[in-house]
Design an enzyme around this catalytic site. Sequence first.
Site, PDB file in Angstrom:
ATOM      1  N   ASP A 136       0.842  -1.193   0.000  1.00  0.00           N
ATOM      2  CA  ASP A 136       0.000   0.000   0.000  1.00  0.00           C
ATOM      3  C   ASP A 136       0.878   1.244   0.000  1.00  0.00           C
ATOM      4  OD1 ASP A 136      -2.390   1.326  -0.100  1.00  0.00           O
ATOM      5  OD2 ASP A 136      -2.790   1.203   2.049  1.00  0.00           O
ATOM      6  N   HIS A 143      -4.522  13.687   1.152  1.00  0.00           N
ATOM      7  CA  HIS A 143      -4.757  12.772   2.270  1.00  0.00           C
ATOM      8  C   HIS A 143      -3.549  12.762   3.213  1.00  0.00           C
ATOM      9  CE1 HIS A 143      -5.933   9.159   4.505  1.00  0.00           C
ATOM     10  NE2 HIS A 143      -4.726   8.680   4.275  1.00  0.00           N
ATOM     11  N   GLU A 208     -10.849   3.679   3.427  1.00  0.00           N
ATOM     12  CA  GLU A 208      -9.919   4.501   2.651  1.00  0.00           C
ATOM     13  C   GLU A 208     -10.203   4.275   1.173  1.00  0.00           C
ATOM     14  OE1 GLU A 208      -5.829   3.913   4.005  1.00  0.00           O
ATOM     15  OE2 GLU A 208      -6.162   5.532   5.462  1.00  0.00           O
ATOM     16  N   GLU A 210      -9.176   4.091  -2.383  1.00  0.00           N
ATOM     17  CA  GLU A 210      -7.916   3.913  -3.108  1.00  0.00           C
ATOM     18  C   GLU A 210      -8.170   3.236  -4.442  1.00  0.00           C
ATOM     19  OE1 GLU A 210      -4.633   2.253  -0.993  1.00  0.00           O
ATOM     20  OE2 GLU A 210      -5.351   2.873   0.989  1.00  0.00           O
ATOM     21  N   ASP A 242      -9.115   0.224   1.917  1.00  0.00           N
ATOM     22  CA  ASP A 242      -8.186  -0.180   2.976  1.00  0.00           C
ATOM     23  C   ASP A 242      -8.838   0.161   4.325  1.00  0.00           C
ATOM     24  OD1 ASP A 242      -5.946  -0.740   4.513  1.00  0.00           O
ATOM     25  OD2 ASP A 242      -4.946   1.155   4.052  1.00  0.00           O
ATOM     26  N   ARG A 246      -8.789   3.579  13.251  1.00  0.00           N
ATOM     27  CA  ARG A 246      -7.971   4.778  13.500  1.00  0.00           C
ATOM     28  C   ARG A 246      -7.430   4.845  14.921  1.00  0.00           C
ATOM     29  NH1 ARG A 246      -6.584   5.847   8.458  1.00  0.00           N
ATOM     30  NH2 ARG A 246      -8.354   6.384   7.142  1.00  0.00           N
ATOM     31  N   GLN A 249      -4.503   2.596  14.997  1.00  0.00           N
ATOM     32  CA  GLN A 249      -3.440   3.182  14.174  1.00  0.00           C
ATOM     33  C   GLN A 249      -2.664   4.253  14.945  1.00  0.00           C
ATOM     34  OE1 GLN A 249      -4.932   4.885  10.524  1.00  0.00           O
ATOM     35  NE2 GLN A 249      -2.919   5.369   9.723  1.00  0.00           N
ATOM     36  N   LYS A 262      -4.731  -2.058  10.017  1.00  0.00           N
ATOM     37  CA  LYS A 262      -4.997  -2.129   8.581  1.00  0.00           C
ATOM     38  C   LYS A 262      -5.192  -3.556   8.063  1.00  0.00           C
ATOM     39  CE  LYS A 262      -4.033   2.306   7.559  1.00  0.00           C
ATOM     40  NZ  LYS A 262      -4.870   3.167   6.722  1.00  0.00           N
ATOM     41  N   THR A 266      -9.058  -5.960   3.631  1.00  0.00           N
ATOM     42  CA  THR A 266      -9.007  -4.994   2.533  1.00  0.00           C
ATOM     43  C   THR A 266      -9.993  -5.487   1.481  1.00  0.00           C
ATOM     44  OG1 THR A 266      -6.663  -4.576   2.967  1.00  0.00           O
ATOM     45  CG2 THR A 266      -7.505  -3.890   0.808  1.00  0.00           C
ATOM     46  N   GLU A 383     -10.701  12.151   7.755  1.00  0.00           N
ATOM     47  CA  GLU A 383     -10.541  13.505   7.239  1.00  0.00           C
ATOM     48  C   GLU A 383     -11.864  14.274   7.270  1.00  0.00           C
ATOM     49  OE1 GLU A 383      -7.825  13.363   3.488  1.00  0.00           O
ATOM     50  OE2 GLU A 383      -8.535  11.335   3.889  1.00  0.00           O
TER      51      GLU A 383
HETATM   52 CA    CA Z   1      -4.120   2.969   2.867  1.00  0.00          CA
END
Ligand code: CA
Length: 439
Positions: A136, A143, A208, A210, A242, A246, A249, A262, A266, A383
């Site tokens: 990744d 971001h 996420e 992506e 993904d 949080r 993380q 993570k 996925t 975000e």
């Molecule tokens: Ca990611």
Amino acid sequence: MTSPAIDETHDAARTSWIESANGHGCFPIQNLPLGVFSVAGDAPRGGIAIGDSIIDLKALAASQLLQGQAQIAAEAASAPQLNALLEMGAQGRVALRKAVSELLSNADHEARVEPMIIPRSAAAMHLPARIGDYTDFYVGIHHATNIGSLFRPDNPLLPNYKHIPIGYHGRASSIRPSGHLVHHPNGQRKAPEANAPLFGPTQKLDYELELGVWIGPGNELGQPIPIDEASHHIAGLCLLNDWSARDFQAWEYQPLGPFLAKNFLTTISSWIVTIEALAPFRIPQPARPTGDPRPLPYLWDEADQAQGALALTLEVGLRSQAMAAAGMHAHRIGRGPASNMYWTIAQMVAHHSCNGCNLQPGDLLGTGTISAATSDGLGSLMEITRNGSAPIELPTGESRAFLEGGDELTLTAICQADGFVSIGFGECTGIIHDGAVAP
Ligand code: CA
């Protein structure tokens, strides 16, 4: 990344005798994405999406309708995983694309081909390939800046960001196709003011937005892929979510980066939109802002700068259980262009292999979350809600700081260019399990 040729398969005037393909939002005859499907529990095999249907490549390989490289490619795609087809590279994909485009557009073939057509609604989708390794990246610069400012207000973008396509090795075993159920995983979290960590379900389940990059032919260990050859190693793209915890993380990521926040799941969209299908939608990589460093020579290719980005619009929709019960559509929570990538896909491939690391057919690269510069195009709830401090309101009046049980989160993408038929990626969806405890 040099672009494949525009040919008759991209012709906007070309239509299919499969009526649902004509005007289809994702899978008109100009797309022809590759996937793996099964029907009623039979053996998974390769297929190509066409409108609301799939053409069965195993049946096509057995039909004697193909010749040469197209036949070899269809035989490779008859397997439950497409790694052998991916390994063939552009030669196999292009021959198969041209042959299938002809068979599905020319009504003379309808009687022979029609028995190989399966409704997509009857098919279960599987991962398109055996994914040996998943990496990744972190090339979405808005971001990276937004997340950096939440985790490190004084120092959002670290000094290496504009010199290196930052990435980390992810977990291939927990990648699943669209539709897989999402649990709130257990793990450690520690609030900044707390004395000790807690163990339990994440309180901050996030997504996420992506793109995923499918690797075609690989490189030998010790033999880097030069940037001007990167396009030969890229088979196509998909959407990638993904999923991220949080709170885990924030506690675990220093000093070695993401780990259990993570790797619990996925999700990817089920179809490989080939690099050939994307040819009409190539655009220049946006110029670096004045004052940004020029990349080192191994990351720089003029042809890649001229056409290494994609005219692709990404969108995220959220639908709560209450919204679904009321028959409501998903609420759009983000929409923006894929061109907010600071590094191109070719730069990612060149960097990944510059030390001799070997990529293999069926490896998957994630771009990293792609957020726009504006607040309506952000690619994660972290975000959008500023780490939960500014929840969003849904049309039902419900609010969301992070994802909750029963929520359905869907990523979509559409490519558009003047003079060409738009193509889409299909959906990358996950429904959050309605219960807080992981299995
Ligand atoms: Ca990611």
